[in-house]
Design a protein around this motif. Structure first.
Motif, PDB file in Angstrom:
ATOM      1  N   GLY A  47       0.825  -1.208   0.000  1.00 50.35           N
ATOM      2  CA  GLY A  47       0.000   0.000   0.000  1.00 50.35           C
ATOM      3  C   GLY A  47       0.853   1.250   0.000  1.00 50.35           C
ATOM      4  N   VAL A  48       0.221   2.386   0.264  1.00 48.74           N
ATOM      5  CA  VAL A  48       0.928   3.668   0.262  1.00 48.74           C
ATOM      6  C   VAL A  48       1.547   3.880   1.637  1.00 48.74           C
ATOM      7  N   LEU A  49       2.667   4.565   1.681  1.00 50.87           N
ATOM      8  CA  LEU A  49       3.332   4.853   2.951  1.00 50.87           C
ATOM      9  C   LEU A  49       3.276   6.354   3.218  1.00 50.87           C
ATOM     10  N   GLU A  50       2.670   6.722   4.357  1.00 47.56           N
ATOM     11  CA  GLU A  50       2.615   8.132   4.735  1.00 47.56           C
ATOM     12  C   GLU A  50       4.035   8.641   4.971  1.00 47.56           C
ATOM     13  N   ASN A  51       4.286   9.873   4.570  1.00 47.73           N
ATOM     14  CA  ASN A  51       5.577  10.520   4.834  1.00 47.73           C
ATOM     15  C   ASN A  51       6.781   9.891   4.151  1.00 47.73           C
ATOM     16  N   ALA A  52       6.542   9.061   3.150  1.00 50.07           N
ATOM     17  CA  ALA A  52       7.675   8.508   2.406  1.00 50.07           C
ATOM     18  C   ALA A  52       8.396   9.647   1.697  1.00 50.07           C
ATOM     19  N   ASN A  53       9.724   9.568   1.644  1.00 49.28           N
ATOM     20  CA  ASN A  53      10.471  10.639   0.972  1.00 49.28           C
ATOM     21  C   ASN A  53      11.255  10.154  -0.257  1.00 49.28           C
ATOM     22  N   ARG A  54      11.103   8.885  -0.578  1.00 52.57           N
ATOM     23  CA  ARG A  54      11.660   8.369  -1.830  1.00 52.57           C
ATOM     24  C   ARG A  54      10.599   7.485  -2.482  1.00 52.57           C
ATOM     25  N   HIS A  55      10.516   7.581  -3.791  1.00 53.65           N
ATOM     26  CA  HIS A  55       9.558   6.765  -4.538  1.00 53.65           C
ATOM     27  C   HIS A  55      10.242   6.301  -5.818  1.00 53.65           C
ATOM     28  N   ALA A  56       9.983   5.090  -6.215  1.00 50.27           N
ATOM     29  CA  ALA A  56      10.498   4.628  -7.509  1.00 50.27           C
ATOM     30  C   ALA A  56       9.548   3.592  -8.089  1.00 50.27           C
ATOM     31  N   GLU A  57       9.466   3.632  -9.391  1.00 52.38           N
ATOM     32  CA  GLU A  57       8.635   2.679 -10.114  1.00 52.38           C
ATOM     33  C   GLU A  57       9.538   1.696 -10.829  1.00 52.38           C
ATOM     34  N   GLY A  58       9.170   0.439 -10.794  1.00 55.57           N
ATOM     35  CA  GLY A  58       9.962  -0.574 -11.486  1.00 55.57           C
ATOM     36  C   GLY A  58       9.104  -1.374 -12.438  1.00 55.57           C
ATOM     37  N   ALA A  81      23.195   1.552   3.563  1.00 58.68           N
ATOM     38  CA  ALA A  81      24.374   0.759   3.170  1.00 58.68           C
ATOM     39  C   ALA A  81      24.117  -0.732   3.375  1.00 58.68           C
ATOM     40  N   GLU A  82      23.475  -1.095   4.482  1.00 52.82           N
ATOM     41  CA  GLU A  82      23.162  -2.511   4.724  1.00 52.82           C
ATOM     42  C   GLU A  82      22.164  -3.030   3.693  1.00 52.82           C
ATOM     43  N   ALA A  83      21.188  -2.182   3.363  1.00 54.39           N
ATOM     44  CA  ALA A  83      20.200  -2.580   2.357  1.00 54.39           C
ATOM     45  C   ALA A  83      20.858  -2.750   0.992  1.00 54.39           C
ATOM     46  N   GLU A  84      21.808  -1.871   0.668  1.00 49.48           N
ATOM     47  CA  GLU A  84      22.516  -1.989  -0.615  1.00 49.48           C
ATOM     48  C   GLU A  84      23.309  -3.301  -0.677  1.00 49.48           C
ATOM     49  N   THR A  85      23.845  -3.730   0.451  1.00 49.11           N
ATOM     50  CA  THR A  85      24.551  -5.017   0.495  1.00 49.11           C
ATOM     51  C   THR A  85      23.578  -6.148   0.181  1.00 49.11           C
ATOM     52  N   LEU A  86      22.376  -6.086   0.776  1.00 56.08           N
ATOM     53  CA  LEU A  86      21.361  -7.116   0.503  1.00 56.08           C
ATOM     54  C   LEU A  86      20.944  -7.104  -0.965  1.00 56.08           C
ATOM     55  N   ILE A  87      20.798  -5.903  -1.539  1.00 57.49           N
ATOM     56  CA  ILE A  87      20.428  -5.783  -2.955  1.00 57.49           C
ATOM     57  C   ILE A  87      21.460  -6.525  -3.809  1.00 57.49           C
ATOM     58  N   GLN A  88      22.729  -6.240  -3.520  1.00 61.26           N
ATOM     59  CA  GLN A  88      23.816  -6.852  -4.284  1.00 61.26           C
ATOM     60  C   GLN A  88      23.817  -8.372  -4.113  1.00 61.26           C
ATOM     61  N   GLU A  89      23.675  -8.823  -2.861  1.00 54.13           N
ATOM     62  CA  GLU A  89      23.730 -10.262  -2.593  1.00 54.13           C
ATOM     63  C   GLU A  89      22.525 -10.988  -3.188  1.00 54.13           C
ATOM     64  N   PHE A  90      21.342 -10.360  -3.098  1.00 53.14           N
ATOM     65  CA  PHE A  90      20.145 -10.996  -3.658  1.00 53.14           C
ATOM     66  C   PHE A  90      20.303 -11.159  -5.162  1.00 53.14           C
ATOM     67  N   HIS A 138      15.916  -4.130  -7.626  1.00 56.98           N
ATOM     68  CA  HIS A 138      16.345  -3.175  -8.641  1.00 56.98           C
ATOM     69  C   HIS A 138      15.658  -1.822  -8.371  1.00 56.98           C
ATOM     70  N   THR A 139      14.375  -1.883  -8.049  1.00 57.79           N
ATOM     71  CA  THR A 139      13.584  -0.671  -7.806  1.00 57.79           C
ATOM     72  C   THR A 139      14.021   0.013  -6.511  1.00 57.79           C
ATOM     73  N   LEU A 140      14.364  -0.767  -5.501  1.00 61.33           N
ATOM     74  CA  LEU A 140      14.854  -0.186  -4.240  1.00 61.33           C
ATOM     75  C   LEU A 140      16.166   0.560  -4.488  1.00 61.33           C
ATOM     76  N   ASP A 145      13.462   8.074 -10.575  1.00 59.71           N
ATOM     77  CA  ASP A 145      12.013   7.914 -10.460  1.00 59.71           C
ATOM     78  C   ASP A 145      11.529   6.558 -10.956  1.00 59.71           C
ATOM     79  N   ASN A 146      12.239   6.027 -11.912  1.00 58.38           N
ATOM     80  CA  ASN A 146      11.768   4.749 -12.441  1.00 58.38           C
ATOM     81  C   ASN A 146      12.928   3.948 -12.986  1.00 58.38           C
ATOM     82  N   THR A 147      12.697   2.640 -13.048  1.00 57.44           N
ATOM     83  CA  THR A 147      13.733   1.765 -13.547  1.00 57.44           C
ATOM     84  C   THR A 147      13.077   0.583 -14.236  1.00 57.44           C
ATOM     85  N   SER A 148      13.892  -0.193 -14.905  1.00 55.32           N
ATOM     86  CA  SER A 148      13.398  -1.362 -15.617  1.00 55.32           C
ATOM     87  C   SER A 148      14.451  -2.448 -15.497  1.00 55.32           C
ATOM     88  N   THR A 149      13.991  -3.691 -15.519  1.00 55.86           N
ATOM     89  CA  THR A 149      14.958  -4.791 -15.474  1.00 55.86           C
ATOM     90  C   THR A 149      15.822  -4.810 -16.730  1.00 55.86           C
TER      91      THR A 149
END
Ligand code: ZN
Length: 152
Positions: free
Chosen positions: A23-34, A84-93, A134-136, A144-148
């Motif tokens: 769903g939508v997140l109140e007060n989110a400050n980053r958004h991206a579409e994938g 930084a920890e999340a970026e590590t997970l992105i890379q490992e995943f 990829h979207t994260l 704003d947006n990305t694609s595989t």
């Protein structure tokens, strides 16, 4: 539940029936579409970053079961971690899903996310599983947006 295939099925079904942080997140400050044109997956991520911490994250959109389960599990895993920890997970995943990381033989931080290790043997599903990650990455980079189909 030691059979990885059975566990994988159960996790996918569970997260599709009850997606976490959907769903939508109140007060989110980053958004991206994938977008994954190969399958038709289309998701939007809403992320709240406080300093270095991912304090909130949600997703919405239309996607197949694998993409939805991956997004649902991802949101649960990165909430409360630093960027930084999340970026590590992105890379490992990404390395796990593309077969470059052997989760049984090499060190990693993926935890329960290793249920997705089997997608490396299903080439048509790899992009579905990777799309939320990829979207994260795009959200962190303030794209704003990305694609595989784009380079990481
Ligand atoms: Zn898909």
């Amino acid at each position: 539940m030691s059979d990885p295939r059975a566990l994988y099925q159960e996790v996918i079904l569970d997260h599709n029936k009850k997606p976490r942080n959907f769903g939508v997140l109140e007060n989110a400050n980053r958004h991206a579409e994938g977008h994954n044109p190969v399958c038709g997956d289309h998701i939007t991520l809403h992320v709240k970053i406080d300093g270095e911490e991912v304090s909130g994250i949600s997703f919405e959109g239309q996607s197949c079961a694998i993409c939805k389960a991956s997004a649902s599990m991802m949101t649960g895993q990165v909430k409360g971690k630093t960027v930084a920890e999340a970026e590590t997970l992105i890379q490992e995943f990404r390395e796990m899903a593309t077969g470059k990381l052997d989760v049984h033989a090499q060190p990693h931080h993926l935890g329960r996310l290793t249920v997705f290790a089997g997608v490396s043997e299903l080439p048509s599903r790899v992009k579905c599983a990777i799309l939320p990650w990829h979207t994260l990455h795009a959200a962190f980079k303030e794209l704003d947006n990305t694609s595989t189909e784009k380079d990481f």
